[in-house]
Design a protein around this motif. Structure first.
Motif, PDB file in Angstrom:
ATOM      1  N   VAL A 152       0.844  -1.195   0.000  1.00  0.00           N
ATOM      2  CA  VAL A 152       0.000   0.000   0.000  1.00  0.00           C
ATOM      3  C   VAL A 152       0.879   1.246   0.000  1.00  0.00           C
ATOM      4  O   VAL A 152       1.782   1.379   0.824  1.00  0.00           O
ATOM      5  CB  VAL A 152      -0.946   0.007   1.216  1.00  0.00           C
ATOM      6  N   ASP A 153       0.607   2.163  -0.930  1.00  0.00           N
ATOM      7  CA  ASP A 153       1.376   3.406  -1.039  1.00  0.00           C
ATOM      8  C   ASP A 153       0.825   4.496  -0.129  1.00  0.00           C
ATOM      9  O   ASP A 153       1.567   5.301   0.420  1.00  0.00           O
ATOM     10  CB  ASP A 153       1.354   3.924  -2.478  1.00  0.00           C
ATOM     11  N   PHE A 154      -0.512   4.545  -0.017  1.00  0.00           N
ATOM     12  CA  PHE A 154      -1.163   5.591   0.775  1.00  0.00           C
ATOM     13  C   PHE A 154      -2.370   4.978   1.455  1.00  0.00           C
ATOM     14  O   PHE A 154      -3.124   4.212   0.857  1.00  0.00           O
ATOM     15  CB  PHE A 154      -1.598   6.756  -0.120  1.00  0.00           C
ATOM     16  N   ARG A 155      -2.571   5.337   2.744  1.00  0.00           N
ATOM     17  CA  ARG A 155      -3.702   4.812   3.505  1.00  0.00           C
ATOM     18  C   ARG A 155      -4.362   5.952   4.265  1.00  0.00           C
ATOM     19  O   ARG A 155      -3.681   6.828   4.797  1.00  0.00           O
ATOM     20  CB  ARG A 155      -3.257   3.716   4.489  1.00  0.00           C
ATOM     21  N   ALA A 156      -5.692   5.925   4.307  1.00  0.00           N
ATOM     22  CA  ALA A 156      -6.446   6.964   5.004  1.00  0.00           C
ATOM     23  C   ALA A 156      -7.562   6.326   5.810  1.00  0.00           C
ATOM     24  O   ALA A 156      -8.051   5.238   5.480  1.00  0.00           O
ATOM     25  CB  ALA A 156      -7.031   7.958   4.002  1.00  0.00           C
ATOM     26  N   GLY A 191     -11.513  12.465   6.409  1.00  0.00           N
ATOM     27  CA  GLY A 191     -10.601  11.793   7.329  1.00  0.00           C
ATOM     28  C   GLY A 191      -9.171  12.257   7.119  1.00  0.00           C
ATOM     29  O   GLY A 191      -8.912  13.327   6.574  1.00  0.00           O
ATOM     30  N   CYS A 192      -8.231  11.428   7.545  1.00  0.00           N
ATOM     31  CA  CYS A 192      -6.804  11.752   7.501  1.00  0.00           C
ATOM     32  C   CYS A 192      -6.031  10.562   6.939  1.00  0.00           C
ATOM     33  O   CYS A 192      -6.493   9.412   7.016  1.00  0.00           O
ATOM     34  CB  CYS A 192      -6.281  12.053   8.906  1.00  0.00           C
ATOM     35  N   GLY A 193      -4.836  10.832   6.418  1.00  0.00           N
ATOM     36  CA  GLY A 193      -4.040   9.736   5.893  1.00  0.00           C
ATOM     37  C   GLY A 193      -2.566  10.080   5.797  1.00  0.00           C
ATOM     38  O   GLY A 193      -2.146  11.201   6.120  1.00  0.00           O
ATOM     39  N   ARG A 194      -1.800   9.088   5.342  1.00  0.00           N
ATOM     40  CA  ARG A 194      -0.353   9.297   5.174  1.00  0.00           C
ATOM     41  C   ARG A 194       0.189   8.363   4.103  1.00  0.00           C
ATOM     42  O   ARG A 194      -0.337   7.268   3.858  1.00  0.00           O
ATOM     43  CB  ARG A 194       0.397   9.065   6.480  1.00  0.00           C
TER      44      ARG A 194
END
Length: 215
Positions: free
Chosen positions: A117-121, A209-212
């Motif tokens: 996974v490259d990006f998760r939120a 929401g938020c992610g990284r």
């Protein structure tokens, strides 16, 4: 976010709404993050009879061994027992690390990272999470895990001045717009801090929401 946008590419495609997502996708195994009382942290990930152990500055493949404690994994003077449980014991050159406990929240994020996974939120009310995987697919699990939507990852539209990246994706029955905006974001329930705020529009319904980025 801009770096992520530069490497993710694809074309919109089909696979509609599917059944409830399992804890880990088929063919992928979870990672476990243990935090010890002395401040040390390590990650383990099972692959058949082999266990990958990620230590600060070192990665080892441990082999399964059977002893009076049950299954123990060891290699190069390092052994690990209790993997996958609430507590695990790590020994380095025979010396145990103190009181190592499973961190479930960190384990979810580490599993995603190690499984591509490259990006998760994440977001709340209702609970949802989104993953952009290998720059090829977008998966949204919403309604507290009851609904899963999968899309091919399109080329994002990047606005460097505002620090945003926008993905417009659709499949056979649904349309999704994902807006990533670089800037501080705090989870409304856990209080955890992130560097990216996330806004989703799924068939006209707004989710926030938020992610990284994970890589």
């Amino acid at each position: 976010v801009l770096l992520l946008a530069a490497v993710l590419s694809g074309c919109a495609g089909a696979q509609g709404k599917v059944s409830v997502l399992q804890e880990e996708p088929s063919g992928q195994t979870p990672a476990h993050v243990y935090v010890c009382a002395d401040g040390n942290r390590f990650v383990s990930k099972q692959e058949g009879s082999r266990l990958w152990l990620f230590l600060p500055g070192k990665t080892l493949a441990l082999q399964a061994q059977q002893n009076t404690e049950g299954v123990v994994y060891g290699n190069d003077g390092i052994t690990l027992s209790g993997n996958g449980g609430e507590r695990a014991q790590l020994r380095i050159d025979g010396q145990p690390k103190s009181d190592c406990r499973l961190d479930r929240r960190q384990s979810i994020w580490e599993s995603a990272k190690l499984n591509g996974v490259d990006f998760r939120a994440v977001g709340n009310e209702p609970g949802w999470h989104l993953e952009i995987r290998n720059g090829q697919s977008i998966e949204l699990v919403s309604n507290y895990g009851e609904d899963t939507y999968r899309f091919a990852a399109p080329q994002p539209v990047v606005d460097r001045q505002s620090g945003t990246s926008v993905y417009h994706a659709r499949n056979a029955g649904h349309e999704l717009t994902v807006t990533l905006r670089l800037g501080p974001c705090r989870d409304s329930m856990s209080g955890e801090s992130f560097e990216t705020s996330v806004e989703l529009q799924l068939d006209g319904k707004l989710l926030q929401g938020c992610g990284r980025a994970l890589h």
